[in-house]
Design an enzyme around this catalytic site. Sequence first.
Site, PDB file in Angstrom:
ATOM      1  CD  GLU B  51      -3.011  -0.109   2.307  1.00 12.21           C
ATOM      2  OE1 GLU B  51      -3.047   0.770   3.080  1.00 12.21           O
ATOM      3  OE2 GLU B  51      -3.924  -1.142   2.473  1.00 12.21           O
ATOM      4  CG  ASP B  62      -3.206   9.242   7.863  1.00 10.75           C
ATOM      5  OD1 ASP B  62      -3.053   7.924   8.064  1.00 10.75           O
ATOM      6  OD2 ASP B  62      -3.286   9.724   6.747  1.00 10.75           O
TER       7      ASP B  62
END
Lengths: 402, 269
Positions: B51, B62
């Site tokens: 990824e 995040d």
Amino acid sequence: MKKGSYKKFPDKNGNFGQYGGRYVAETLMPLILELEKKYLFYKKDKKFNHEFSKLSKDYIGRPSPLYYAKNLTEYLGGAKIYFKRDELNHTGAHKINNCLGQVLLAVRMNKKRIIAETGAGQHGVATATVCALFGLECIVYMGKKDIERQKPNVFKMNLLGARIVPVESGSASLKDAMNEALRDWVSNVENTFYIIGTAAGPHPYPMMVRDFQSIIGKELKNQIIKKENRLPNSLVACIGGGSNSLGLFYNFLDDKKVSLYGVEAGGKGIKTGQHAASLSAGKPGVLHGNKTYLIQDNAGQIKEAHSISAGLDYPGIGPEHSWLKDTGRVKYVYANDKDAIKAFKICCKLEGIIPALEPAHALSFVLKFAAKQNKKHILVMNMCGRGDKDLDSIANHLNIKI
Amino acid sequence: MNNNRINICFSKLKKENKSAFIAFLTACDPSFSMSLKLLKAMPKVGVDIIEIGMPFSDPMADGPVIQRSYIRALKSGASLIKTLNLVKNFRSTNNITPVVLMGYYNPILQMGLKKFINKAKASGVDGILIVDLPPEVSNELSLELSASKIDMIRLASPTTTLERMHSILKSSSGFIYYVSITGVTGSKINKILSIKKKYMYLKKLINIPFVIGFGINSPKKAHEISRYADGIVVGSDLIKEIEKGIENSSNIFNNVMSLVKKYSKAINK
Ligand SMILES: Cc1ncc(COP(=O)(O)O)c(C=O)c1O
């Protein structure tokens, strides 16, 4: 509602034309869907509305007066200028209108922990205030840079029992505080209600915040009819994320003869790239859960906004404004830091009102615009905040020690 | 089912009764060349799927580790074009390991959806995962994607209801990514047992591979979860090794690879 009405937006998916929507991580989706459901229910609930009206009156001090600024009017020699005085609200700005609405919703949703982002600290103070009133835990995310320049509000929030979390990421101002608040929300989904301070974020926030703020324009309509027996020719408000302006404009959107002006922060000048004028100089994109005009580079990275006014220092704008810009219903202009300071000083001396730096931007436009109108022109500006919080910044700017 | 790299990868692992090791790296953190070197090396030590994070200025889902990683990447000149170039370079040496791009919508929107998908296809991208693009707002992109045969990977989370799971399924392919915790990337997993329960509950509905990520920060946890999950995503913990390398001037490549090896061993134990 009439066909072609501007007031029937957003659609059921939260879209204002191509703007708005719900661009959030999956974890938050169920939460904002639930919030929307609850909001749509309580919006029509008699008890909810009764409590909102009662506290608006007794706690906030509504309706805010409509004041004829005679000295300023005579000084400019043009339009007849009124101020809608939302700076007289409890906590000193329009922000509390929205906080009251959202906290009433939070209580009904059984949420015990409230989070908020703040730029100027006005929304933080207003949130801390309603949390104190309802005995709720309050956490406010605030950029480090803003903590520095809005010290009085930081102190107030502390007194009111809120916990302030300094945000150092990115530009350490409003956009980053909003990122942090969203991260908090995603991490505390069970017990937390996020009170967003402006008409931005994912649906239903832009609609909900607008609705709670629209009390401003609703009152104004009654007041101006009483005083002048007609509608105003123009309405003017400053634009950070767009809540005080939408609050003022919303009930006039379908009165097409009323011209609407939104004043963004031009910072050091649009050409310098150091500004917060997303509508005048940005491009449509996606940030903080909605599609809207953003200040960004060609690769889609969000740029830092710049304004002397912490409350306008945001690279985005509520999605309804993006749509109102594209449709041409509202005209968007900007005022630079310097012009805002100039207007600020004039307001202090001529009217005995110390405005916040945010409405000083609106006033800067009024100074230029009103002077060019004839005496029959009636203009109403939203005086959406008082300047107490800005005294440090202004003294700094003028090289004065206080 | 079409014969793309993602499907081939999962079918093979299924036959071997193994769980996929999915490693996350940010493109161009700390540089294009280091990313490329790591990408090329990882499949050789047991990484099944890669990824790649597309750096964004405002990564609202995040945690601090990936935030800092995006900042380093952007400072080193990262862009969506460079990310796609990275995949292209990687593909010239590896035509097997699936590559999934993960990130936020705005940079893609600014490039233009058609242009992005064409370039992604040409570079050898197999799937994309856009954090802030739930099914409700992804019609435009889904339309463009379906013709390209690039998979739209979607998230499911502990807050996802069965009802939502159906609509997520309808618009997903390749695999579905279960966010183990309510939180941002890099958060701690507190109750590892409760993950299994919710995962199994949703898994009943899901007819494509269902992997678990967020908060897997030790080979031990990875091992635990790999006993039932179709795949494990490890991100922040690997990126911490990049950070350590920068801070104490140790060898970034060796740091990351030695941790990758540990995970690889733990997952397929
Ligand atoms: C007094 C005042 N006016 C205006 C604003 C800008 O926000 P909005 O555009 O949502 O009214 C702020 C924001 O903090 C504020 O404090």
